[in-house]
Motif scaffolding. Structure first.
Motif, PDB file in Angstrom:
ATOM      1  N   GLN A 155      10.550   3.368   0.006  1.00  0.00           N
ATOM      2  CA  GLN A 155      10.294   3.885  -1.338  1.00  0.00           C
ATOM      3  C   GLN A 155      11.608   4.025  -2.126  1.00  0.00           C
ATOM      4  O   GLN A 155      11.623   3.918  -3.350  1.00  0.00           O
ATOM      5  N   ASN A 213      13.187   4.454   4.614  1.00  0.00           N
ATOM      6  CA  ASN A 213      12.331   4.903   3.517  1.00  0.00           C
ATOM      7  C   ASN A 213      12.311   3.852   2.400  1.00  0.00           C
ATOM      8  O   ASN A 213      13.026   3.966   1.413  1.00  0.00           O
ATOM      9  N   ASP A 257       0.804  -1.220   0.000  1.00  0.00           N
ATOM     10  CA  ASP A 257       0.000   0.000   0.000  1.00  0.00           C
ATOM     11  C   ASP A 257       0.839   1.273   0.000  1.00  0.00           C
ATOM     12  O   ASP A 257       0.519   2.230  -0.697  1.00  0.00           O
ATOM     13  N   ASP A 258       1.927   1.273   0.792  1.00  0.00           N
ATOM     14  CA  ASP A 258       2.712   2.504   0.944  1.00  0.00           C
ATOM     15  C   ASP A 258       3.706   2.726  -0.179  1.00  0.00           C
ATOM     16  O   ASP A 258       4.379   3.754  -0.212  1.00  0.00           O
ATOM     17  N   VAL A 259       3.863   1.755  -1.066  1.00  0.00           N
ATOM     18  CA  VAL A 259       4.909   1.865  -2.095  1.00  0.00           C
ATOM     19  C   VAL A 259       4.306   2.375  -3.400  1.00  0.00           C
ATOM     20  O   VAL A 259       3.348   1.805  -3.924  1.00  0.00           O
ATOM     21  N   GLN A 260       4.864   3.479  -3.898  1.00  0.00           N
ATOM     22  CA  GLN A 260       4.402   4.055  -5.168  1.00  0.00           C
ATOM     23  C   GLN A 260       5.278   3.514  -6.305  1.00  0.00           C
ATOM     24  O   GLN A 260       6.366   3.022  -6.055  1.00  0.00           O
TER      25      GLN A 260
END
Ligand code: HEC
Ligand code: HEC
Length: 283
Positions: free
Chosen positions: A271, A269, A174-177
């Motif tokens: 990401q 982080n 969910d948090d990874v773009q």
């Protein structure tokens, strides 16, 4: 007569007590003076570090903030973090276990600083090998580096983000773009991948590890059943899982010279992983 004997005895006992106390104090005094000696060595080591090492290893050895020695301008850090749990905590520390080094972490650091790391930007510092430092100065800077690993710093092992087993699962979190290649280029420099792998847009710029400019193709040929992206994901998280065949100075060594702590360093982080993958996949 009896009084004299008594006085003599008491005087003798007092002398023994004083001598005994002094003898008991002696080891404590020795400790204090060795403590002071080590303290001075660390202090001298800190000055040596700031003058010679911080340009590449950064303020406080964190490889995050580096300044040109001449102009004082901010520059990218070219060395590895030395103020790192994995290098300075535990005996042997994780970095030493990963490298298969047989000896103490003191010996590892002293040796690396003395003779440098051929094929990399890390120069030899010992006078005997053409460097500017005497053996006692190398010892001082080694003590200074190890002093980062004090009780408080080492009390807590850095905790890792729970990296999923596959890159698809990671990208689906969910948090990874979707990865941003431009941000990935910055991550690549900030984590010092360039120190060993050079720049992906300059073939032959790699000093220690394989050139990564064509990893989007070669990565798919390394491990049966792994796409290039899957392979790079695992290479970063666990360099020893598979050893690449060719390094610039010959066959890559096993265990890998690549630091094993990126899984931790990218935990703050995650990401960054998505971004660096998209950069290396040339997306
Ligand atoms: C010109 C840049 C540069 C300077 C100046 C420099 N280093 Fe390095 N150092 C590096 C690089 C790059 C590496 C990584 C080498 C490799 O790829 O194995 C390194 C590696 C190391 C390592 C091994 C770290 C590990 O985790 O294996 C130690 C210890 C170290 N340096 C200490 C020092 C000390 C102490 C000084 C100052 C006396 C110093 N370095 C100055 C670039 C530099
Ligand atoms: C201190 C040197 C060093 C640093 C810093 C380093 N690596 Fe490596 N890397 C290596 C070496 C040596 C190998 C080859 C041995 C192996 O497979 O582990 C390697 C292998 C790889 C491979 C596999 C290459 C192939 O051709 O199969 C990838 C992908 C990789 N590294 C990515 C990275 C990324 C991304 C970073 C920064 C986050 C990084 N590395 C930082 C030394 C380094």
């Amino acid at each position: 007569m009896q009084v004299k004997v008594a006085i003599g005895t008491i005087a003798f006992m007092l002398t023994m007590i004083v001598l005994g106390y002094a003898a008991l104090r002696e080891p404590a005094r020795l400790d204090e003076s060795t403590g002071a000696f080590v303290g001075r060595s660390i202090e001298t080591g800190g000055q040596i570090f700031d003058a010679n090492c911080a340009t590449c290893h950064g303020v406080n050895g964190q490889a995050e903030e580096c300044y040109d020695a001449g102009s004082g301008e901010a520059i990218p850090c070219k060395g590895l973090p030395l103020n790192s749990y994995f290098l300075v905590c535990g005996e042997p520390s994780q970095r030493i276990v990963d490298l298969g080094w047989e000896g103490t972490k003191f010996q590892y650091i002293e040796r690396t600083v003395s003779s440098g790391r051929s094929g990399t930007l890390m120069p030899a510092w010992l006078d005997q090998f053409g460097g500017p430092l005497r053996p006692d100065q190398i010892k001082n800077v080694t003590l200074f580096i190890l002093n980062w690993g004090d009780e408080e710093f080492c009390a807590q092992e850095p905790s890792s983000f729970a990296w999923p087993d596959t890159v698809d699962e990671f990208m689906a979190m969910d948090d990874v773009q979707a990865g941003d290649p431009e941000a990935g280029a910055d991550v690549y420099l900030n984590l010092g991948c360039n120190a060993c792998h050079g720049m992906p847009d300059q073939e032959g710029s790699n000093a220690v590890g394989p050139w990564l400019g064509d990893i989007a193709e070669t990565g798919a040929t390394r491990v049966e059943g792994q796409s290039a992206m899957e392979y790079v994901y695992h290479s970063i998280l666990d360099p020893n899982a598979f050893i690449a065949p060719d390094c610039p100075t010959g066959p890559c060594t096993d265990p890998s010279l690549m630091p094993g702590d990126f899984a931790f360093r990218m935990s703050t982080n995650p990401q960054d992983m998505a971004d660096i993958l998209s950069y290396l996949m040339g997306e």
